[in-house]
Scaffold this motif. Structure first.
Motif, PDB file in Angstrom:
ATOM      1  N   TYR A 257     -36.622  21.440  -9.291  1.00  0.00           N
ATOM      2  CA  TYR A 257     -36.463  20.675 -10.596  1.00  0.00           C
ATOM      3  C   TYR A 257     -37.700  21.587 -11.517  1.00  0.00           C
ATOM      4  O   TYR A 257     -37.665  22.884 -11.330  1.00  0.00           O
TER       5      TYR A 257
ATOM      6  N   LYS B 186     -32.207  21.523 -17.353  1.00  0.00           N
ATOM      7  CA  LYS B 186     -32.601  20.215 -16.026  1.00  0.00           C
ATOM      8  C   LYS B 186     -32.780  20.650 -15.038  1.00  0.00           C
ATOM      9  O   LYS B 186     -31.444  21.172 -14.510  1.00  0.00           O
ATOM     10  N   ARG B 187     -33.392  21.229 -14.138  1.00  0.00           N
ATOM     11  CA  ARG B 187     -32.752  21.827 -12.558  1.00  0.00           C
ATOM     12  C   ARG B 187     -32.236  23.416 -12.767  1.00  0.00           C
ATOM     13  O   ARG B 187     -31.269  23.342 -11.890  1.00  0.00           O
TER      14      ARG B 187
ATOM     15  N   LYS C 237     -30.356  24.288 -14.848  1.00  0.00           N
ATOM     16  CA  LYS C 237     -28.952  24.420 -15.232  1.00  0.00           C
ATOM     17  C   LYS C 237     -28.660  25.314 -16.711  1.00  0.00           C
ATOM     18  O   LYS C 237     -29.059  24.568 -17.588  1.00  0.00           O
TER      19      LYS C 237
ATOM     20  N   ARG D  61     -26.615  26.035 -19.705  1.00  0.00           N
ATOM     21  CA  ARG D  61     -25.327  25.367 -20.491  1.00  0.00           C
ATOM     22  C   ARG D  61     -24.823  26.523 -22.083  1.00  0.00           C
ATOM     23  O   ARG D  61     -25.888  27.292 -22.208  1.00  0.00           O
TER      24      ARG D  61
ATOM     25  N   LYS E 290     -21.644  14.335 -23.415  1.00  0.00           N
ATOM     26  CA  LYS E 290     -22.396  14.376 -22.552  1.00  0.00           C
ATOM     27  C   LYS E 290     -22.525  16.213 -21.740  1.00  0.00           C
ATOM     28  O   LYS E 290     -23.612  15.827 -21.739  1.00  0.00           O
ATOM     29  N   GLU E 291     -21.409  17.100 -22.167  1.00  0.00           N
ATOM     30  CA  GLU E 291     -21.388  18.260 -21.498  1.00  0.00           C
ATOM     31  C   GLU E 291     -22.741  18.620 -22.877  1.00  0.00           C
ATOM     32  O   GLU E 291     -23.161  19.592 -22.443  1.00  0.00           O
TER      33      GLU E 291
ATOM     34  N   GLY F  97     -25.943  18.169 -21.988  1.00  0.00           N
ATOM     35  CA  GLY F  97     -26.499  19.358 -20.553  1.00  0.00           C
ATOM     36  C   GLY F  97     -27.095  17.928 -19.762  1.00  0.00           C
ATOM     37  O   GLY F  97     -27.516  17.871 -18.363  1.00  0.00           O
ATOM     38  N   HIS F  98     -26.103  16.672 -19.516  1.00  0.00           N
ATOM     39  CA  HIS F  98     -26.518  16.011 -18.843  1.00  0.00           C
ATOM     40  C   HIS F  98     -25.297  16.110 -17.117  1.00  0.00           C
ATOM     41  O   HIS F  98     -24.655  16.527 -18.029  1.00  0.00           O
ATOM     42  N   SER F  99     -26.567  15.326 -16.647  1.00  0.00           N
ATOM     43  CA  SER F  99     -25.265  15.049 -15.168  1.00  0.00           C
ATOM     44  C   SER F  99     -24.359  14.326 -14.725  1.00  0.00           C
ATOM     45  O   SER F  99     -23.216  14.064 -14.582  1.00  0.00           O
ATOM     46  N   SER F 100     -24.942  13.183 -15.308  1.00  0.00           N
ATOM     47  CA  SER F 100     -24.189  11.913 -15.245  1.00  0.00           C
ATOM     48  C   SER F 100     -23.500  11.577 -16.109  1.00  0.00           C
ATOM     49  O   SER F 100     -24.517  11.678 -17.363  1.00  0.00           O
TER      50      SER F 100
ATOM     51  N   SER G  18     -26.598   8.647 -18.259  1.00  0.00           N
ATOM     52  CA  SER G  18     -27.999   9.339 -18.960  1.00  0.00           C
ATOM     53  C   SER G  18     -27.353   8.896 -20.595  1.00  0.00           C
ATOM     54  O   SER G  18     -27.891   9.267 -21.463  1.00  0.00           O
TER      55      SER G  18
END
Length: 298
Positions: free
Chosen positions: A18, A172-173, A175, A177, A263-264, A267-270, A273
């Protein structure tokens, strides 16, 4: 309890990955409950708290005017803490096992219109000096790159690639990009950086965006900046950096971008979102649908 909180912090940072902001929010919520529990029930250690005690805290929060959304967020913090205690075998059952989140009204957030964004940028068409040039670049980055406020604040000089028209951000987390930039924005990056080199004092050399005193930006500063400029063109209640990110996604979808690409970029993981932004696109789709479908022709 103190040792558990330190271990819990390590768990959130190292295992869950986190962000520092999220970790601090979780720990603050736990400390607030700890204080409430001590005052209300004279119990030093919340590790053995029961649901009745937690429920009393919930009622107290609601009575104090705390929104259901905020209460639910605090419960998520507690859930994470008790999940950690379960995982480390310090408790056998979470007191929040059967807890149900408070009901919240799902309000549709309305993004800025293309005209509102253009009107703001037109007001800033010929920026002069460090602050005006920086402010225009910040607004353009939110709108053309869809970055988060924290990502903008923590953008490092070494992660700005003017020749390649890209920036690398830490999301977030933790990651990373890489986000493509429009050539017009890359030109503004150069203009801003030239002004930045003229600052008399720079305390935070690594960070790309600074105040005129050479300090790193903070969240309140960035919020006020966006709110100030957009209050001149929009009567919307929410005029925040997140609303510009929302606007970025919605305008891309309205103009034919596919959901996976957005989404990419965000920076969403799914996809779940990202799909919240499709609601704002429905009005545009409905308009096209009604104008084009043969059954609606007069």
């Amino acid at each position: 309890m103190a040792n558990n909180k330190d271990a819990f912090r390590d768990y959130l940072e190292l295992e869950k990955k986190y962000s520092p902001h999220t970790v601090n929010a979780y720990l603050n919520d736990i400390c607030f409950f700890e204080s409430f529990n001590k005052n209300q029930f004279h119990q030093e250690n919340i590790d053995q708290a029961n649901y009745s005690q937690i429920r009393t805290w919930i009622v107290s929060l609601v009575d104090d005017g705390i929104s259901n959304v905020s209460v639910n967020r605090k419960m998520q913090s507690l859930k994470a803490y008790y999940k950690f205690l379960l995982k480390t075998k310090q408790i056998e059952v979470s007191p929040l096992l059967k807890h149900k989140a408070l009901k919240t009204s799902s309000t549709l957030q309305i993004p800025f219109s293309e005209k509102e964004v253009v009107d703001v940028l037109n007001q800033m068409q010929n920026p002069v000096g460090f602050e005006e040039i920086r402010n225009k670049l910040i607004i353009d980055l939110f709108y053309t790159a869809g970055i988060r406020r924290a990502e903008l604040i923590h953008l490092k000089i070494g992660n700005v690639n003017v020749l390649g028209n890209t920036i690398k951000v830490l999301g977030k987390r933790n990651k990373e990009r890489i986000i493509p930039l429009l050539p017009i924005v890359s030109g503004q990056l150069i203009l801003y950086f030239n002004e930045r080199t003229r600052l008399e004092t720079v305390t935070y050399n690594d960070f790309f965006f600074l105040t005129k005193k050479g300090l790193k930006l903070n969240e309140s500063f960035v919020y006020r900046l966006i709110n100030t400029y957009f209050s001149t063109v929009s009567e919307k209640i929410k005029r925040s950096p997140h609303m510009l990110r929302h606007t970025f996604a919605t305008h891309l979808l309205n103009n034919g971008a596919d959901l996976n690409s957005v989404k990419e970029l965000l920076g969403h993981s799914s996809l779940a979102s990202t799909q919240i932004y499709t609601h704002s696109s429905l009005s545009e789709l409905k308009k096209v649908y009604e104008e084009a479908h043969p059954r609606n022709q007069k």
